[in-house]
Design a protein around this motif. Structure first.
Motif, PDB file in Angstrom:
ATOM      1  N   GLY A  71     -22.508 114.002 -37.675  1.00 14.92           N
ATOM      2  CA  GLY A  71     -22.569 112.942 -38.665  1.00 14.92           C
ATOM      3  C   GLY A  71     -23.596 111.866 -38.405  1.00 14.92           C
ATOM      4  O   GLY A  71     -24.205 111.347 -39.338  1.00 14.92           O
ATOM      5  N   GLN A  72     -23.800 111.516 -37.156  1.00 10.59           N
ATOM      6  CA  GLN A  72     -24.751 110.440 -36.864  1.00 10.59           C
ATOM      7  C   GLN A  72     -26.190 110.801 -37.192  1.00 10.59           C
ATOM      8  O   GLN A  72     -27.047 109.932 -37.262  1.00 10.59           O
ATOM      9  N   TYR A  73     -26.480 112.091 -37.407  1.00  8.25           N
ATOM     10  CA  TYR A  73     -27.843 112.530 -37.721  1.00  8.25           C
ATOM     11  C   TYR A  73     -28.016 112.954 -39.181  1.00  8.25           C
ATOM     12  O   TYR A  73     -29.131 113.193 -39.615  1.00  8.25           O
ATOM     13  N   ARG A  74     -26.926 113.056 -39.940  1.00  5.85           N
ATOM     14  CA  ARG A  74     -27.017 113.505 -41.335  1.00  5.85           C
ATOM     15  C   ARG A  74     -27.815 112.520 -42.175  1.00  5.85           C
ATOM     16  O   ARG A  74     -27.564 111.321 -42.153  1.00  5.85           O
ATOM     17  N   GLY A  75     -28.786 113.063 -42.895  1.00  4.95           N
ATOM     18  CA  GLY A  75     -29.610 112.238 -43.760  1.00  4.95           C
ATOM     19  C   GLY A  75     -30.600 111.358 -43.019  1.00  4.95           C
ATOM     20  O   GLY A  75     -31.185 110.463 -43.606  1.00  4.95           O
ATOM     21  N   LYS A  76     -30.796 111.615 -41.725  1.00  2.00           N
ATOM     22  CA  LYS A  76     -31.688 110.806 -40.903  1.00  2.00           C
ATOM     23  C   LYS A  76     -32.722 111.694 -40.203  1.00  2.00           C
ATOM     24  O   LYS A  76     -32.605 111.994 -39.015  1.00  2.00           O
ATOM     25  N   PRO A  77     -33.732 112.132 -40.938  1.00  2.00           N
ATOM     26  CA  PRO A  77     -34.708 113.047 -40.343  1.00  2.00           C
ATOM     27  C   PRO A  77     -35.455 112.462 -39.143  1.00  2.00           C
ATOM     28  O   PRO A  77     -35.784 113.191 -38.219  1.00  2.00           O
ATOM     29  N   ASP A  78     -35.689 111.164 -39.146  1.00  3.56           N
ATOM     30  CA  ASP A  78     -36.371 110.562 -37.993  1.00  3.56           C
ATOM     31  C   ASP A  78     -35.515 110.669 -36.735  1.00  3.56           C
ATOM     32  O   ASP A  78     -36.023 110.928 -35.649  1.00  3.56           O
ATOM     33  N   ALA A  79     -34.205 110.484 -36.890  1.00  2.00           N
ATOM     34  CA  ALA A  79     -33.300 110.606 -35.749  1.00  2.00           C
ATOM     35  C   ALA A  79     -33.240 112.056 -35.267  1.00  2.00           C
ATOM     36  O   ALA A  79     -33.235 112.315 -34.055  1.00  2.00           O
ATOM     37  N   VAL A  80     -33.208 113.003 -36.199  1.00  2.00           N
ATOM     38  CA  VAL A  80     -33.198 114.426 -35.841  1.00  2.00           C
ATOM     39  C   VAL A  80     -34.455 114.764 -35.041  1.00  2.00           C
ATOM     40  O   VAL A  80     -34.384 115.410 -33.989  1.00  2.00           O
TER      41      VAL A  80
END
Length: 87
Positions: free
Chosen positions: A34-43
């Protein structure tokens, strides 16, 4: 293509996808914590941090966590990294 994209470390490079594009697809796939969903920079950041530890992107996304400004390793990953380096 993105400067980080090379055929050796990016199996999707022949498809014409940059690492940033891949991160966007992964972030929106629902297959990440969940903490990475919708966050491509974080991925992308977690995948690159994991690369420095010898991890593949999926192992990074399931075993590295961003907590209070720091990337931390799961206990299982710590043990696995120790065992990999043992003779």
């Amino acid at each position: 293509m993105h400067a980080l994209t090379t055929p050796e470390d990016n199996p999707a490079a022949p498809l014409g996808l940059t690492l940033r594009e891949q991160a966007g697809i992964i972030a929106n796939s629902g297959l990440v914590p969940g903490q990475y969903r919708g966050k491509p920079d974080a991925v992308l950041a977690i995948a690159l941090r994991g690369r420095g530890l010898g991890l593949d992107p999926w192992e990074s996304l399931s075993s590295l966590y961003y907590i209070d400004g720091k990337v931390t390793l799961s206990a299982q990953l710590m043990l696995a990294l120790v065992r990999r380096r043992m003779p």
